[in-house]
Design a protein around this motif. Structure first.
Motif, PDB file in Angstrom:
ATOM      1  N   THR A  91      -0.865   6.754  -8.287  1.00 37.60           N
ATOM      2  CA  THR A  91      -0.442   5.548  -8.991  1.00 37.60           C
ATOM      3  C   THR A  91       0.969   5.200  -8.542  1.00 37.60           C
ATOM      4  OG1 THR A  91       0.364   6.833 -10.868  1.00 37.60           O
ATOM      5  CG2 THR A  91      -1.865   5.931 -11.050  1.00 37.60           C
ATOM      6  N   VAL A 143      -8.604  -0.123  -5.571  1.00 37.51           N
ATOM      7  CA  VAL A 143      -7.294  -0.489  -6.123  1.00 37.51           C
ATOM      8  C   VAL A 143      -7.501  -1.130  -7.498  1.00 37.51           C
ATOM      9  CG1 VAL A 143      -5.176  -1.822  -5.775  1.00 37.51           C
ATOM     10  CG2 VAL A 143      -6.386  -0.879  -3.804  1.00 37.51           C
ATOM     11  N   LEU A 200       0.833  -1.212   0.000  1.00 32.87           N
ATOM     12  CA  LEU A 200       0.000   0.000   0.000  1.00 32.87           C
ATOM     13  C   LEU A 200       0.869   1.263   0.000  1.00 32.87           C
ATOM     14  CD1 LEU A 200      -2.627  -1.184   2.608  1.00 32.87           C
ATOM     15  CD2 LEU A 200      -2.956  -1.011   0.138  1.00 32.87           C
ATOM     16  N   SER A 225      -6.199  10.524  -5.659  1.00 33.59           N
ATOM     17  CA  SER A 225      -5.759   9.262  -6.257  1.00 33.59           C
ATOM     18  C   SER A 225      -4.266   9.289  -6.507  1.00 33.59           C
ATOM     19  CB  SER A 225      -6.463   9.028  -7.596  1.00 33.59           C
ATOM     20  OG  SER A 225      -7.844   8.920  -7.414  1.00 33.59           O
ATOM     21  N   TYR A 240      -4.450   3.792  -6.944  1.00 32.17           N
ATOM     22  CA  TYR A 240      -5.110   3.780  -5.644  1.00 32.17           C
ATOM     23  C   TYR A 240      -6.064   4.962  -5.579  1.00 32.17           C
ATOM     24  CZ  TYR A 240      -1.377   0.538  -4.472  1.00 32.17           C
ATOM     25  OH  TYR A 240      -0.514  -0.536  -4.459  1.00 32.17           O
ATOM     26  N   VAL A 277      -0.158   0.372 -10.663  1.00 32.21           N
ATOM     27  CA  VAL A 277      -1.336   0.204  -9.812  1.00 32.21           C
ATOM     28  C   VAL A 277      -1.870   1.588  -9.450  1.00 32.21           C
ATOM     29  CG1 VAL A 277      -2.200  -0.745  -7.629  1.00 32.21           C
ATOM     30  CG2 VAL A 277      -0.423  -1.954  -8.893  1.00 32.21           C
ATOM     31  N   VAL A 303      -9.377   3.709   0.051  1.00 32.32           N
ATOM     32  CA  VAL A 303      -9.102   2.283  -0.139  1.00 32.32           C
ATOM     33  C   VAL A 303      -9.650   1.575   1.092  1.00 32.32           C
ATOM     34  CG1 VAL A 303      -7.297   0.530  -0.345  1.00 32.32           C
ATOM     35  CG2 VAL A 303      -7.036   2.728  -1.525  1.00 32.32           C
TER      36      VAL A 303
END
Length: 163
Positions: free
Chosen positions: A65, A96, A39, A63, A77, A75, A81
């Motif tokens: 990445t 995610v 994370l 957000s 986020y 990825v 989350v």
């Protein structure tokens, strides 16, 4: 914060600010036997953990990445989350997404395979999954410590230095 009710917040451990959020999210991952680099959120405003149900949430300002270079995956986020955790597993994951070819896929579960194998599997609601080495998602302790500040107080003076 649609998924985090006041009832859940009332019985949860809650932490505010990026520094505490970074520390507590890594501690939680370690506590449930998962790699501490899963994370890599930025600018965490709030994180919470309801030990009774295993419900966890992390809220970041916007957000973000992250590219996991060891596996070549990008990825994303979301600002919020959420998940339910148990030892070796993250379930009911929201917020995610992973980029596969040119499509973003929502992830909903992350689990360790047979522990001696050193593998971790990421699953999408569609049934698609990918398995990678756990080591690709670990942050070395020295790397995790980089950028931390040490504060010393002596005789009314405060000294701050990077460790």
């Amino acid at each position: 914060m649609a998924l985090v009710s006041e009832e859940i917040k009332a019985r949860s451990e809650m932490y505010h600010g990026d520094e505490m959020g970074q520390i507590k999210s890594k501690e939680l991952l370690k506590e449930v036997g998962l790699p501490n680099g899963l994370l890599p959120l930025k600018d965490i405003e709030e994180c919470g953990y309801d030990r009774e149900s295993g419900f966890v949430w992390l809220i970041q300002k916007k957000s973000s990445t992250h590219k996991f270079h060891k596996v070549g995956k990008l990825v994303s986020y979301a600002p919020e989350v959420t998940a339910t955790v148990e030892f070796g597993k993250i379930k009911k994951l929201t917020g995610v997404k992973v980029k596969e070819l040119m499509v973003w896929l929502q992830l909903n579960e992350i689990c360790l395979n047979d522990p001696p194998s050193g593998k971790i599997t990421f699953k999408a609601p569609s049934g698609l999954f990918r398995t990678f080495p756990v080591s690709a998602f670990e942050i070395e302790e020295k790397e995790a410590e980089k950028g931390k500040l040490e504060v010393k107080e002596a005789g009314g003076a405060v000294e701050v230095k990077e460790v």
